[in-house]
Write an enzyme that holds these catalytic residues in place. Structure first.
Site, PDB file in Angstrom:
ATOM      1  N   SER A  15       0.682  -1.021  -0.255  1.00  0.00           N
ATOM      2  CA  SER A  15      -0.311  -0.253   0.003  1.00  0.00           C
ATOM      3  C   SER A  15       0.829   1.623  -0.130  1.00  0.00           C
ATOM      4  CB  SER A  15      -1.061  -0.044   1.033  1.00  0.00           C
ATOM      5  OG  SER A  15      -1.654   1.531   1.260  1.00  0.00           O
ATOM      6  N   HIS A  16       0.288   2.420  -0.283  1.00  0.00           N
ATOM      7  CA  HIS A  16       0.875   3.956  -0.070  1.00  0.00           C
ATOM      8  C   HIS A  16       1.090   3.976   1.002  1.00  0.00           C
ATOM      9  CE1 HIS A  16       0.561   3.491  -4.936  1.00  0.00           C
ATOM     10  NE2 HIS A  16       1.271   4.417  -4.808  1.00  0.00           N
ATOM     11  N   SER A  17       0.038   3.673   1.984  1.00  0.00           N
ATOM     12  CA  SER A  17       0.259   3.829   2.899  1.00  0.00           C
ATOM     13  C   SER A  17       0.513   2.891   4.348  1.00  0.00           C
ATOM     14  CB  SER A  17      -1.142   4.525   3.739  1.00  0.00           C
ATOM     15  OG  SER A  17      -1.567   4.247   4.942  1.00  0.00           O
ATOM     16  N   SER A  76       0.261   2.010  -9.476  1.00  0.00           N
ATOM     17  CA  SER A  76       2.179   2.035  -8.687  1.00  0.00           C
ATOM     18  C   SER A  76       2.797   1.285  -8.196  1.00  0.00           C
ATOM     19  CB  SER A  76       1.894   3.947  -8.559  1.00  0.00           C
ATOM     20  OG  SER A  76       1.123   4.193  -7.795  1.00  0.00           O
TER      21      SER A  76
END
Length: 231
Positions: A15-17, A76
């Site tokens: 995840s981006h987080s 991404s």
């Protein structure tokens, strides 16, 4: 962020987080306590983004010899995961699958499939099932065949078939070779069962077209009637 296992497919959540990845591991672990689950969220400095190093470490941590499934939250993240995979030895690449599936629903379904002993293909298929599970949940309830068996029970646990009891139910259903449906949906599909929204007091119809399914039906009905320890 890894749960130990023995010979099961591992799962990496990219995840981006960092908080989202860690939180999904925490959620999935409630239903898949013996599966190796790795969180690879955020950048190396803890910011929003993805990290080649975190994904690489996650793959190593999740790999127990049965293969690794990677789920990503955004496009991404998939690109970063694919780059990491490309740097693996060819034999290792064959054992690492990046799955295009809903991050939360697909991740939970994959974790449960791994917990029940599914191989790499089966865990991938479970994750992908999240793409169409809602349409499956709208199918009409099918009555048991004349030669089949059925049993109806009422849910008594406080929160009904939410994630943890639903996973416990699916785990038990997966131990039987006979086909079993729950209100018209596959008893082995966690997402399908959860999408039914079965709350406390709901009527649950267990059916099978196999006349030899009596013991399986009774075992599942007994589990439902036990309340999963949540009365």
């Amino acid at each position: 962020m890894v749960a130990e296992s023995a010979g099961r497919v591992g799962i990496v959540f990219v995840s981006h987080s960092e908080k989202i990845a860690t939180g999904l591991v925490e959620l999935a672990r409630q239903m898949a306590p013996t599966v190796r689950l790795a969180a690879a969220g955020g950048t190396d400095s803890g910011g929003i983004g993805t990290s080649f190093e975190k994904i690489s470490v996650g793959i190593s941590a999740a790999n127990d010899g049965a293969g690794v499934v990677i789920l990503c939250d955004l496009g991404s993240a998939i690109l970063t995961a694919e780059t990491v995979r490309d740097f693996l030895e060819e034999a290792e690449q064959d054992q690492v699958r990046i799955v295009d599936a809903p991050f939360v629903e697909g991740g939970v379904a994959a974790a449960v499939a791994a917990e029940t002993g599914g191989d790499l293909d089966e865990v991938v298929a479970a994750a992908q099932s999240a793409l169409h599970v809602m349409s499956e949940a709208t199918l009409a309830i099918q009555p048991p065949a004349a030669t089949g068996v059925s049993r109806t029970v009422i849910l008594i646990n406080k929160d009904g078939l939410h994630a943890r009891p639903a996973a416990e139910f699916v785990n038990l259903a997966s131990t039987f070779s006979v086909p079993i449906s729950v209100n018209g949906t596959d008893a082995r599909s966690l997402l399908s069962i959860m999408s039914l929204g079965l709350a406390r007091g709901s009527s649950v119809q267990l059916t099978s077209t196999d006349p030899a399914a009596g013991p399986a039906i009774n075992a599942l009905a007994d589990l439902l009637e036990s309340g999963f320890g949540e009365q």
